[in-house]
Design a protein around this motif. Structure first.
Motif, PDB file in Angstrom:
ATOM      1  N   SER A  34      85.968  84.224  53.192  1.00  0.00           N
ATOM      2  CA  SER A  34      87.356  84.054  53.658  1.00  0.00           C
ATOM      3  C   SER A  34      87.811  82.609  53.514  1.00  0.00           C
ATOM      4  O   SER A  34      88.959  82.355  53.128  1.00  0.00           O
ATOM      5  CB  SER A  34      87.483  84.448  55.131  1.00  0.00           C
ATOM      6  N   LEU A  36      86.791  80.490  51.335  1.00  0.00           N
ATOM      7  CA  LEU A  36      87.028  80.250  49.909  1.00  0.00           C
ATOM      8  C   LEU A  36      88.331  80.897  49.454  1.00  0.00           C
ATOM      9  O   LEU A  36      89.102  80.290  48.699  1.00  0.00           O
ATOM     10  CB  LEU A  36      85.848  80.786  49.080  1.00  0.00           C
ATOM     11  N   ARG A  37      88.594  82.119  49.937  1.00  0.00           N
ATOM     12  CA  ARG A  37      89.848  82.784  49.554  1.00  0.00           C
ATOM     13  C   ARG A  37      91.060  82.029  50.093  1.00  0.00           C
ATOM     14  O   ARG A  37      92.116  82.003  49.454  1.00  0.00           O
ATOM     15  CB  ARG A  37      89.839  84.253  50.013  1.00  0.00           C
ATOM     16  N   ILE A  54      83.974  83.295  41.655  1.00  0.00           N
ATOM     17  CA  ILE A  54      84.054  84.464  42.546  1.00  0.00           C
ATOM     18  C   ILE A  54      84.491  85.704  41.771  1.00  0.00           C
ATOM     19  O   ILE A  54      83.921  86.773  41.938  1.00  0.00           O
ATOM     20  CB  ILE A  54      85.025  84.184  43.720  1.00  0.00           C
ATOM     21  N   ASN A  58      79.845  85.484  40.752  1.00  0.00           N
ATOM     22  CA  ASN A  58      78.809  84.437  40.845  1.00  0.00           C
ATOM     23  C   ASN A  58      78.996  83.610  42.116  1.00  0.00           C
ATOM     24  O   ASN A  58      80.082  83.566  42.677  1.00  0.00           O
ATOM     25  CB  ASN A  58      78.894  83.514  39.624  1.00  0.00           C
ATOM     26  N   PHE A  59      77.923  82.951  42.536  1.00  0.00           N
ATOM     27  CA  PHE A  59      77.998  82.085  43.707  1.00  0.00           C
ATOM     28  C   PHE A  59      78.743  80.802  43.382  1.00  0.00           C
ATOM     29  O   PHE A  59      78.681  80.313  42.253  1.00  0.00           O
ATOM     30  CB  PHE A  59      76.584  81.697  44.173  1.00  0.00           C
ATOM     31  N   VAL A  60      79.412  80.258  44.380  1.00  0.00           N
ATOM     32  CA  VAL A  60      79.942  78.905  44.235  1.00  0.00           C
ATOM     33  C   VAL A  60      78.804  77.943  44.618  1.00  0.00           C
ATOM     34  O   VAL A  60      77.855  78.348  45.282  1.00  0.00           O
ATOM     35  CB  VAL A  60      81.207  78.680  45.114  1.00  0.00           C
ATOM     36  N   VAL A  65      79.986  75.441  49.812  1.00  0.00           N
ATOM     37  CA  VAL A  65      79.963  76.275  51.029  1.00  0.00           C
ATOM     38  C   VAL A  65      79.381  75.499  52.212  1.00  0.00           C
ATOM     39  O   VAL A  65      79.853  75.615  53.340  1.00  0.00           O
ATOM     40  CB  VAL A  65      79.192  77.600  50.834  1.00  0.00           C
ATOM     41  N   GLY A  86      78.199  85.676  55.468  1.00  0.00           N
ATOM     42  CA  GLY A  86      78.200  85.297  54.049  1.00  0.00           C
ATOM     43  C   GLY A  86      77.488  83.985  53.779  1.00  0.00           C
ATOM     44  O   GLY A  86      77.474  83.498  52.651  1.00  0.00           O
ATOM     45  N   PHE A  87      76.916  83.409  54.801  1.00  0.00           N
ATOM     46  CA  PHE A  87      76.137  82.176  54.673  1.00  0.00           C
ATOM     47  C   PHE A  87      75.004  82.210  55.688  1.00  0.00           C
ATOM     48  O   PHE A  87      75.261  82.559  56.832  1.00  0.00           O
ATOM     49  CB  PHE A  87      77.014  80.945  54.918  1.00  0.00           C
ATOM     50  N   ARG A  89      73.130  82.446  51.783  1.00  0.00           N
ATOM     51  CA  ARG A  89      72.954  83.505  50.799  1.00  0.00           C
ATOM     52  C   ARG A  89      71.752  83.262  49.897  1.00  0.00           C
ATOM     53  O   ARG A  89      71.461  84.094  49.031  1.00  0.00           O
ATOM     54  CB  ARG A  89      74.202  83.573  49.909  1.00  0.00           C
ATOM     55  N   ARG A 128      87.583  99.098  49.570  1.00  0.00           N
ATOM     56  CA  ARG A 128      88.189  97.850  50.034  1.00  0.00           C
ATOM     57  C   ARG A 128      89.173  97.307  48.985  1.00  0.00           C
ATOM     58  O   ARG A 128      90.197  96.718  49.340  1.00  0.00           O
ATOM     59  CB  ARG A 128      87.090  96.819  50.325  1.00  0.00           C
ATOM     60  N   ASP A 136      87.598  90.485  42.868  1.00  0.00           N
ATOM     61  CA  ASP A 136      86.143  90.674  42.720  1.00  0.00           C
ATOM     62  C   ASP A 136      85.693  92.048  43.188  1.00  0.00           C
ATOM     63  O   ASP A 136      84.556  92.442  42.968  1.00  0.00           O
ATOM     64  CB  ASP A 136      85.359  89.553  43.427  1.00  0.00           C
TER      65      ASP A 136
HETATM   66  P1  ADP Z   1      81.069  90.091  50.030  1.00  0.00           P
HETATM   67  O1  ADP Z   1      80.521  90.224  51.427  1.00  0.00           O
HETATM   68  O2  ADP Z   1      81.689  91.354  49.539  1.00  0.00           O
HETATM   69  O3  ADP Z   1      80.085  89.509  49.073  1.00  0.00           O
HETATM   70  P2  ADP Z   1      82.396  87.588  50.628  1.00  0.00           P
HETATM   71  O4  ADP Z   1      83.797  87.442  51.060  1.00  0.00           O
HETATM   72  O5  ADP Z   1      81.325  87.292  51.618  1.00  0.00           O
HETATM   73  O6  ADP Z   1      82.294  89.073  50.073  1.00  0.00           O
HETATM   74  O7  ADP Z   1      82.114  86.638  49.357  1.00  0.00           O
HETATM   75  C1  ADP Z   1      82.951  86.646  48.235  1.00  0.00           C
HETATM   76  C2  ADP Z   1      82.425  85.677  47.177  1.00  0.00           C
HETATM   77  O8  ADP Z   1      82.503  84.325  47.664  1.00  0.00           O
HETATM   78  C3  ADP Z   1      80.973  85.847  46.777  1.00  0.00           C
HETATM   79  O9  ADP Z   1      80.771  86.870  45.816  1.00  0.00           O
HETATM   80  C4  ADP Z   1      80.662  84.437  46.210  1.00  0.00           C
HETATM   81  O10 ADP Z   1      81.217  84.275  44.935  1.00  0.00           O
HETATM   82  C5  ADP Z   1      81.431  83.534  47.166  1.00  0.00           C
HETATM   83  N1  ADP Z   1      80.567  83.110  48.293  1.00  0.00           N
HETATM   84  C6  ADP Z   1      80.689  83.488  49.596  1.00  0.00           C
HETATM   85  N2  ADP Z   1      79.712  82.950  50.354  1.00  0.00           N
HETATM   86  C7  ADP Z   1      78.939  82.210  49.518  1.00  0.00           C
HETATM   87  C8  ADP Z   1      77.752  81.420  49.677  1.00  0.00           C
HETATM   88  N3  ADP Z   1      77.143  81.295  50.880  1.00  0.00           N
HETATM   89  N4  ADP Z   1      77.227  80.810  48.588  1.00  0.00           N
HETATM   90  C9  ADP Z   1      77.806  80.927  47.390  1.00  0.00           C
HETATM   91  N5  ADP Z   1      78.903  81.658  47.152  1.00  0.00           N
HETATM   92  C10 ADP Z   1      79.482  82.302  48.197  1.00  0.00           C
END
Ligand code: ADP
Length: 193
Positions: A34, A36-37, A54, A58-60, A65, A86-87, A89, A128, A136
């Motif tokens: 959220s 990041l969005r 995203i 792929n991960f950022v 983060v 989400g952290f 990961r 969703r 994504d």
């Molecule tokens: P979901 O639970 O469906 O994966 P999130 O909203 O948690 O959705 O994450 C969306 C995207 O944001 C991930 O696919 C990744 O690209 C990025 N992201 C979120 N958290 C991290 C993290 N801890 N490390 C790296 N990238 C992250």
């Protein structure tokens, strides 16, 4: 302070569950996705860079983060603690979190793991996509990449936290609709109690 990690594959319902629980227990819900969005929506440079990663599933980078998380730890006031969604990961993010918390004289309280099978992950993400309109969530290759990345990089955290005696698993499938969501919330409440 309490530091809970809500863990699980994409689509497990981490955000859905964190919302009512954070209110009930006066915890700050920190969702890296959220945050990041929000950067993307605000059109920041960080957001622009993150969007490409995203959208491909792929991960950022860790420092991005981790910077967001640490800045929230430093600024959020008047809460009993945090629910991290989400952290971390990856193992390296988990190790960095250990250091971040140790520096504050704190530690992870517990990891609550929402478990659902891969088949349900895909179904939930597709659903969703129709509600939240996330790019994504709409692309099959991106979803496949996220599920694979979860197994390859994130799942290792289960043993990491098991070894620390902090891992608690909850069945993330409570059945369809709001009733199913409420059932899972109740399972987590029991764990928190
Ligand atoms: P979901 O639970 O469906 O994966 P999130 O909203 O948690 O959705 O994450 C969306 C995207 O944001 C991930 O696919 C990744 O690209 C990025 N992201 C979120 N958290 C991290 C993290 N801890 N490390 C790296 N990238 C992250």
């Amino acid at each position: 302070m309490k530091y809970y990690i809500l863990f699980g594959p994409p689509g497990a319902g981490k955000g859905t569950q964190a919302a009512p629980l954070s209110k009930e227990y006066n915890l700050c819900h920190l969702s890296t996705g959220s945050l990041l969005r929000a950067e993307i929506a605000a059109g920041t440079e960080l957001g622009m860079k993150a969007k490409t990663l995203i959208d491909a599933g792929n991960f950022v980078p860790d420092e991005v983060v981790e910077g967001m998380i640490e800045s929230k730890f430093n600024t959020v006031k008047d809460v009993e603690g945090f629910i991290l969604d989400g952290f971390p990961r990856t193992i390296s993010q988990a190790e960095d979190l250990e250091k971040m918390l140790a520096a504050r004289g704190e530690e992870v309280t517990a990891v609550i793991s929402l478990m659902i099978p891969d088949s349900l992950i895909r179904e939930r993400i597709k659903h969703r996509a129709t509600i939240e309109g996330r790019a994504d969530d709409a692309n099959d290759d991106t979803i496949t990449n996220r599920i694979q990345t979860y197994h390859a990089k994130t799942e290792a955290l289960i043993n990491f936290y098991k070894e620390k005696g902090k891992y608690i698993e909850v069945d993330g499938d409570g059945g369809p609709g709001q009733e199913g969501i409420d059932k899972v919330t109740e399972r987590i409440r029991k764990v928190l109690a």
